[in-house]
Write a protein that holds these residues in place. Structure first.
Motif, PDB file in Angstrom:
ATOM      1  N   ASN A  59       2.022  -5.959   7.855  1.00  0.00           N
ATOM      2  CA  ASN A  59       1.542  -5.295   6.631  1.00  0.00           C
ATOM      3  C   ASN A  59       0.016  -5.165   6.634  1.00  0.00           C
ATOM      4  OD1 ASN A  59       0.802  -7.884   6.115  1.00  0.00           O
ATOM      5  ND2 ASN A  59       1.577  -7.929   4.017  1.00  0.00           N
ATOM      6  N   ILE A  61      -2.365  -7.159   6.867  1.00  0.00           N
ATOM      7  CA  ILE A  61      -3.213  -8.074   6.120  1.00  0.00           C
ATOM      8  C   ILE A  61      -4.261  -8.659   7.053  1.00  0.00           C
ATOM      9  CG2 ILE A  61      -2.310 -10.448   6.207  1.00  0.00           C
ATOM     10  CD1 ILE A  61      -2.177  -9.131   2.934  1.00  0.00           C
ATOM     11  N   LEU A  64      -8.203  -8.005   7.075  1.00  0.00           N
ATOM     12  CA  LEU A  64      -9.224  -8.834   6.438  1.00  0.00           C
ATOM     13  C   LEU A  64     -10.113  -9.520   7.462  1.00  0.00           C
ATOM     14  CD1 LEU A  64      -7.464 -10.693   3.494  1.00  0.00           C
ATOM     15  CD2 LEU A  64      -8.814  -8.623   3.473  1.00  0.00           C
ATOM     16  N   ILE A  90      -2.674   0.247   1.494  1.00  0.00           N
ATOM     17  CA  ILE A  90      -2.200  -0.151   0.164  1.00  0.00           C
ATOM     18  C   ILE A  90      -0.770   0.343  -0.062  1.00  0.00           C
ATOM     19  CG2 ILE A  90      -2.610   0.212  -2.295  1.00  0.00           C
ATOM     20  CD1 ILE A  90      -5.699   0.277  -0.848  1.00  0.00           C
ATOM     21  N   ARG A  93       1.517  -1.743   2.068  1.00  0.00           N
ATOM     22  CA  ARG A  93       1.805  -3.083   1.543  1.00  0.00           C
ATOM     23  C   ARG A  93       2.739  -3.033   0.345  1.00  0.00           C
ATOM     24  NH1 ARG A  93      -4.357  -4.220   1.938  1.00  0.00           N
ATOM     25  NH2 ARG A  93      -4.546  -4.567   4.186  1.00  0.00           N
ATOM     26  N   LYS A  94       2.768  -1.878  -0.334  1.00  0.00           N
ATOM     27  CA  LYS A  94       3.724  -1.767  -1.430  1.00  0.00           C
ATOM     28  C   LYS A  94       5.147  -1.748  -0.885  1.00  0.00           C
ATOM     29  CE  LYS A  94       0.746   0.637  -4.649  1.00  0.00           C
ATOM     30  NZ  LYS A  94       0.349   1.994  -5.041  1.00  0.00           N
ATOM     31  N   MET A  98       4.996  -9.603   1.116  1.00  0.00           N
ATOM     32  CA  MET A  98       4.815 -10.798   1.924  1.00  0.00           C
ATOM     33  C   MET A  98       4.862 -12.057   1.068  1.00  0.00           C
ATOM     34  SD  MET A  98       1.997 -11.415   4.807  1.00  0.00           S
ATOM     35  CE  MET A  98       2.229 -12.680   6.028  1.00  0.00           C
ATOM     36  N   GLY A 117       1.858  -7.136  -9.734  1.00  0.00           N
ATOM     37  CA  GLY A 117       1.936  -5.989  -8.827  1.00  0.00           C
ATOM     38  C   GLY A 117       2.173  -4.693  -9.581  1.00  0.00           C
ATOM     39  N   LEU A 120      -0.977  -3.479 -11.337  1.00  0.00           N
ATOM     40  CA  LEU A 120      -1.956  -2.868 -10.438  1.00  0.00           C
ATOM     41  C   LEU A 120      -1.756  -1.369 -10.353  1.00  0.00           C
ATOM     42  CD1 LEU A 120      -1.975  -5.284  -7.396  1.00  0.00           C
ATOM     43  CD2 LEU A 120      -3.722  -5.042  -9.139  1.00  0.00           C
ATOM     44  N   GLN A 121      -0.487  -0.946 -10.558  1.00  0.00           N
ATOM     45  CA  GLN A 121      -0.197   0.475 -10.380  1.00  0.00           C
ATOM     46  C   GLN A 121      -0.454   1.275 -11.650  1.00  0.00           C
ATOM     47  OE1 GLN A 121       3.751   0.569  -8.750  1.00  0.00           O
ATOM     48  NE2 GLN A 121       3.192  -0.980  -7.239  1.00  0.00           N
ATOM     49  N   VAL A 173       7.609  -5.389  -6.971  1.00  0.00           N
ATOM     50  CA  VAL A 173       7.031  -4.080  -6.640  1.00  0.00           C
ATOM     51  C   VAL A 173       7.977  -3.249  -5.781  1.00  0.00           C
ATOM     52  CG1 VAL A 173       4.612  -4.705  -6.860  1.00  0.00           C
ATOM     53  CG2 VAL A 173       5.767  -5.112  -4.709  1.00  0.00           C
TER      54      VAL A 173
ATOM     55  N   LEU B 588      -3.467  -8.593  -2.233  1.00  0.00           N
ATOM     56  CA  LEU B 588      -3.450  -7.452  -1.310  1.00  0.00           C
ATOM     57  C   LEU B 588      -2.022  -7.158  -0.872  1.00  0.00           C
ATOM     58  CD1 LEU B 588      -6.551  -8.079   0.959  1.00  0.00           C
ATOM     59  CD2 LEU B 588      -6.235  -6.294  -0.750  1.00  0.00           C
ATOM     60  N   ALA B 589      -1.253  -8.239  -0.619  1.00  0.00           N
ATOM     61  CA  ALA B 589       0.117  -8.047  -0.156  1.00  0.00           C
ATOM     62  C   ALA B 589       0.974  -7.395  -1.229  1.00  0.00           C
ATOM     63  CB  ALA B 589       0.724  -9.390   0.241  1.00  0.00           C
ATOM     64  N   LEU B 590       0.510  -7.457  -2.492  1.00  0.00           N
ATOM     65  CA  LEU B 590       1.256  -6.816  -3.572  1.00  0.00           C
ATOM     66  C   LEU B 590       0.803  -5.385  -3.781  1.00  0.00           C
ATOM     67  CD1 LEU B 590       1.411  -9.804  -6.009  1.00  0.00           C
ATOM     68  CD2 LEU B 590       3.331  -8.703  -4.905  1.00  0.00           C
ATOM     69  N   GLY B 591      -0.068  -4.908  -2.899  1.00  0.00           N
ATOM     70  CA  GLY B 591      -0.465  -3.510  -2.981  1.00  0.00           C
ATOM     71  C   GLY B 591      -1.715  -3.272  -3.788  1.00  0.00           C
ATOM     72  N   GLN B 596      -9.406  -3.888  -6.823  1.00  0.00           N
ATOM     73  CA  GLN B 596      -8.426  -4.490  -7.741  1.00  0.00           C
ATOM     74  C   GLN B 596      -8.243  -5.964  -7.426  1.00  0.00           C
ATOM     75  OE1 GLN B 596      -5.055  -1.867  -7.109  1.00  0.00           O
ATOM     76  NE2 GLN B 596      -5.080  -1.277  -9.273  1.00  0.00           N
TER      77      GLN B 596
END
Ligand code: ATP
Ligand code: MG
Lengths: 260, 716
Positions: A59, A61, A64, A90, A93-94, A98, A117, A120-121, A173, B588-591, B596
């Motif tokens: 995903n 990550i 980073l 992004i 990852r949706k 993880m 989650g 965030l959207q 999510v 981040l893993a949640l998008g 954000q």
């Protein structure tokens, strides 16, 4: 248990090499694994062999880490190479959630953790949020335990509950794939049993990739198993086959506990 | 039996002595800190606490004032407002020559009235009205055409230019009916050539030349110098070669000037002018204000009855009053009516107001101390009062004034609070933004980032006086301002858009704005303003002018903010780093996008750490004198920062931020370092220091409390 080989696997890792230090040394070396849809794939191997690294590549990550880079091969998820510039990490990852080794709920309420989650959207309708939170918590088999204390801090939950909350947070999510990095390493046997049960149910809807140190766990829950050693893929086959009839000497030594 | 059998008995020897000596040194070091701390605190507390006790809440709520110490002869039946009597008791706690006090209500005769909308009035009366009423007076515009009634006491011969006569005849029937005889008057004009140069001339000469067409720039304030010493030399700069005509008087004045850098005698040009001769009979006339002042200027001999404030034409004004009607003391009202016969006053009613007063006696000659305001109330109350022998009741033998030795610290306290608040808002905003960028986005990449880090580290070690000078150089004198009246001394400026509103009258007069009628070239406007000796100009455009923010709250806040930035940035970065990596990865893993994730999963959990940094920042900022010395602080200011604001809310905000303030550390510096030492100023010094210490402690504890509250909520 044999996978239907006609259907295209949802995750295809193809001759993938990965380095943490700008390509000086490869942490992962020419890995090729494919995970079929709605099945559980387990990654096993001794500590430091690169299981988490591979999982975290799925995903992105690992983005980073500044010095990390892919030195060879590609990873395709749902047929799309995920490391091309056209792919928005992004959005990726949706779809690829993880769950981490050390459970890490936010220091917020249980409700807010699950709704995180979704919030965030963008702005959500309160009733939609409520429904989604309940559905996710039920999905993570946590609803009955926490339904009366949704507004309490998530840090007040037990370790196993916190890990299941993290799973609930991830499925809220609505991803296609869930990556789990040693989800039970910090849990006692009963909590572990809870989570394993949960994974077995989640399998109906999600594709799961799980890293584990427990051979028993791998046999209990996974359909396919990949064995890694020092960054290399040693053997990848259906779980039963790998444990009962390993093709490689090192695999045999490892699963029979002769080295660790 | 114990001495032989104990295998663990202490062994005496050199090592043990050494150990003891070292221990003693450590103890000594530690306790000396406590000793010094106790000494300092004891000194401040023991001397400051009695001051706070004696002056009570007055000390916090009053503005700093001068202390008047008066020696009196014995006197009886002296009157003083009750409030001031309380102050008298506070300031002279053990004066036992005050006897026979009795309360009574003293009545004052007022007249209440209303002024009709659209009236005009001269400045002096407006200030009288605002002194006795809770009103807000907006100066709208000066009416040069408003009629003035004046009285001519004797028949006066006048010699008028035809143009002026025509104007007079047009606007006044009385002038039209006078018999006028045209006559010829010859005048001498002198043609003088001025070369581009800087030179010196006497103030009185400059006053004469002001009416000529000469273009020049004068350094210094002409009106002030003219009043004090008309023979003083002033520097004049002529920007280009010019040939101008001077009148006889101007030429004479110029020739007799003692200044340096003469240009030589002018060439004579004789011209004859037609004038109109007439005689103005004794009587009362009405003329537009402007005409009247022109007439007066050309004929100083014209004897007129006294008109109030003739220097400036009457004002159109708007009064916004909280009271139903306005009031003035009877005597002032009578004068107002007499001086402004055309003013339309309505609802005139007498009003008697009584205020509580105290009557008391000085048993014997004595000395009393009082803050200026109370002392003048006391003096005013007894003005002209005589006893049965015809002697004044209040017989002052001696008086001394000690600046800053009374009143309290409200001005400095409020100023300091404002400075600290504004500074922390700026510093936290910039500091947290920088920390997020450095820690989350830039990481360790590139020479630019390491340069920024290095300069930040150096900034932390810079002495605070350097920040003061830096603030002076940047914020006070070159920071950009958007204004329709740019200063003529700015670094550079450019037009942005046409101005929507003209500056108001009060503004024009206060800020010395030259009103330029539609000139498209800013350089011409600038030249014109220079020639008029004004400080800024308005030509119908809004400019971005790099003229600095002046000695102001905002300049001080920015200077202080830059001083604490290194502290805030470094500790914010630390607290961002201290947030568990898991939060970032989970979000981040949640998008979550990067921002954000920072906003929802990192910053909230770094807040306690950032607040800790603010504690350090606040206490440092509140205590600094050097950075605000040149940028924000003034030693004396009669008003609190909130008073005297007017206009739209935005305007008020700008005015508020661009005023200078008093500040507590600077106040302490002034009263202990700048003023001559006296027994009277000592209490103020210790009291102020104690208040200062209390405030710093309050700041610190509020922040700590906030932090603990946050910590209680957020744990991991
Ligand atoms: N962020 C990082 N930067 C540099 N090297 C890393 C980083 N993360 C892991 N590594 C290195 O990469 C190798 C593989 O690490 P990884 O975490 O994938 O192992 P693992 O198989 O998950 O081990 P474990 O079972 O102990 O979790 C290790 O040698 C580790 O030191
Ligand atoms: Mg791992």
């Amino acid at each position: 248990m044999e996978t239907s080989s006609e259907e295209r696997p949802i995750i295809e890792i193809d001759d993938f090499s990965f380095s943490y230090n700008r390509g000086e040394t490869d942490t992962l070396k020419n890995i090729s694994v494919s995970c079929p849809e709605k099945k559980v794939t387990a990654f096993i191997g001794p500590s430091g062999c690169g299981k988490s690294t591979l999982l975290r590549s799925l995903n992105r990550i690992n983005d980073l880490v500044d010095t990390a880079c892919i030195t060879n091969g590609q990873i395709r998820i749902m047929g799309q190479d995920i490391n091309t510039p056209e792919v928005d990490p992004i959005e990726l990852r949706k779809n690829v959630g993880m769950v981490f080794q050390k459970y890490n709920p936010f220091p917020k309420s249980i409700y807010d953790n699950v709704a995180y989650g979704l919030n965030l959207q963008g702005k959500q309708k309160q009733s939609d949020l409520d429904d989604a939170v309940e559905k996710s918590l039920r999905g993570a088999a946590l609803w009955d335990e926490v339904k009366d204390r949704l507004k309490d801090s998530a840090l007040g939950l037990s370790g196993g509950q916190q890990q299941r909350l993290c799973i609930a947070r991830t499925i809220a999510v609505n991803p296609k794939i869930i990556l789990m990095d040693e989800p039970c390493s910090a849990l006692d046997p009963i909590a572990t049993a809870h989570v394993e049960q949960l994974i077995n149910t989640l399998k109906q809807e999600y594709t799961i990739v799980i890293v584990t140190h427990s051979m028993q766990q791998a046999t209990r829950i996974s359909d396919n198993t990949a064995f890694f050693y020092l960054g290399e893929l040693i053997e990848f086959s259906p779980t039963k086959e790998l444990f009962s009839n390993p093709k490689n000497k090192r695999t045999e030594d490892y699963v029979s506990g002769r080295f660790g | 039996m114990q001495d032989q059998t104990n295998p663990f008995a202490t062994k005496k020897g050199f090592l043990q002595t050494k150990e003891k000596a070292q221990k003693f040194l450590l103890i000594f070091g530690t306790y000396s800190i406590i000793f010094f701390t106790l000494f300092v605190f004891w000194e401040i507390l023991s001397k400051g606490a009695p001051v706070l006790y004696q002056y009570g809440t007055d000390f916090i709520t009053r503005k700093p004032e001068s202390l008047e110490v008066l020696a009196f002869d014995a006197g009886d039946k002296l009157e003083i407002p009750k409030k001031s009597y309380k102050t008298l008791k506070t300031y002279n706690p053990d004066n036992n020559s005050l006897t026979g006090e009795e309360s009574f209500d003293k009545s004052f005769e007022y007249t209440t009235f209303n002024i009709e909308k659209g009236s005009v009035l001269s400045d002096a009366y407006l200030s009288e009205i605002s002194k006795y009423n809770k009103v807000k007076i907006t100066h709208l515009y000066r009416d040069e055409q408003a009629p003035v009634v004046f009285e001519v006491l004797n028949n006066t011969p006048l010699l008028l230019t035809p143009a002026l006569y025509k104007k007079l005849a047009n606007s006044s029937e009385a002038f039209k009916n006078l018999s006028a005889t045209p006559s010829k008057v010859s005048t001498n004009l002198y043609e003088v050539t001025f070369k581009e140069k800087s030179f010196y001339l006497q103030a009185k000469t400059m006053a004469l030349l002001a009416d000529s067409s000469l273009i020049y720039k004068l350094y210094g304030n002409l009106t002030d110098t003219l009043d004090d010493k008309p023979n003083e030399l002033m520097e004049v700069y002529i920007p280009e070669n010019q040939t101008v005509l001077l009148t006889e008087a101007q030429h004479q004045g110029y020739l007799s000037d003692t200044g340096t850098g003469k240009f030589g005698e002018g060439k004579l040009q004789e011209t004859s002018v037609k004038k109109i001769a007439l005689t103005l009979p004794k009587g009362s006339y009405e003329l537009p204000h402007q005409l009247f002042s022109t007439l007066l200027k050309n004929h100083p001999a014209l004897a007129t009855s006294h008109q109030h404030s003739l220097a400036k034409a009457p004002l159109y004004f708007a009064i916004k009053s909280n009271q139903k009607e306005l009031r003035l003391p009877n005597s002032v009202f009578q004068q107002l009516k007499k001086d402004n016969p055309l003013l339309k006053l309505t609802d005139i009613n007498p009003l008697t107001i009584s205020a509580p007063f105290i009557r008391f006696n000085f048993g014997q000659a004595c000395q009393i101390k009082l803050p200026t305001t109370d002392m003048s109330a006391f003096k005013e109350a007894n003005e002209g009062a005589v006893n049965e022998y015809g002697q004044p009741r209040l017989n002052i033998l001696n008086e001394y004034v000690y600046p800053y030795s009374s009143g309290g610290v409200s001005g400095p306290v409020i100023g300091t609070m404002l400075l600290v608040a504004a500074c922390m808002i700026i510093a936290l905003f910039v500091g947290v933004a920088a920390a997020v960028y450095l820690g989350e986005y830039a990481k360790n990449s590139g020479p630019l980032i390491s340069t920024i880090r290095l300069s930040m580290m150096n900034l932390a070690g810079v002495p605070s006086i350097v920040f003061g000078l830096f603030g002076l150089g940047l914020f006070v004198s070159v920071a950009p301002v958007i204004t329709s009246a740019p200063s003529i001394d700015d670094k550079f400026k450019f037009k942005i858009f046409p101005a929507l509103v003209e500056p108001g009258l009060a503004e024009i007069e206060d800020n010395r704005i030259a009103m330029i009628e539609d000139d498209k070239n800013p350089r011409h406007s600038l030249r014109a303003a220079q020639q008029k000796g004004l400080e800024s100009f308005y030509d119908g455009w809004v400019y971005l002018s790099f003229q600095g923010w002046g000695n102001s709250l905002i300049a001080g806040a920015f200077t202080l903010a830059i001083m604490v930035l290194p502290i805030i940035i470094t500790s914010s970065e630390e607290s961002l780093k201290a947030v568990p990596k898991g939060f970032r990865e989970a979000s981040l893993a949640l998008g979550a996008t990067k921002w954000q994730s920072i906003r929802t999963a990192v910053l909230p959990y770094a807040t306690p750490g950032i607040l800790t940094a603010s504690v350090l920042g606040i206490t440092r900022v509140a205590g600094e004198t050097a950075p605000i010395m040149f940028t924000a602080a003034v030693a004396a200011k009669s008003d609190l920062p909130f008073s005297d604001l007017s206009g739209s809310p935005l305007n008020q905000f700008f005015d508020f931020m661009s005023q200078s303030v008093q500040a507590l550390p600077y106040h302490i510096y002034t009263i202990s370092g700048k003023l001559p030492p006296s027994e009277h100023i000592k209490p103020m010094q210790y009291g102020s220091v104690l208040v200062f210490m209390i405030i710093v402690m309050i700041f610190a504890s509020v922040s700590i409390w906030l932090r603990m509250k946050m910590r209680g909520k957020i744990k991991w």
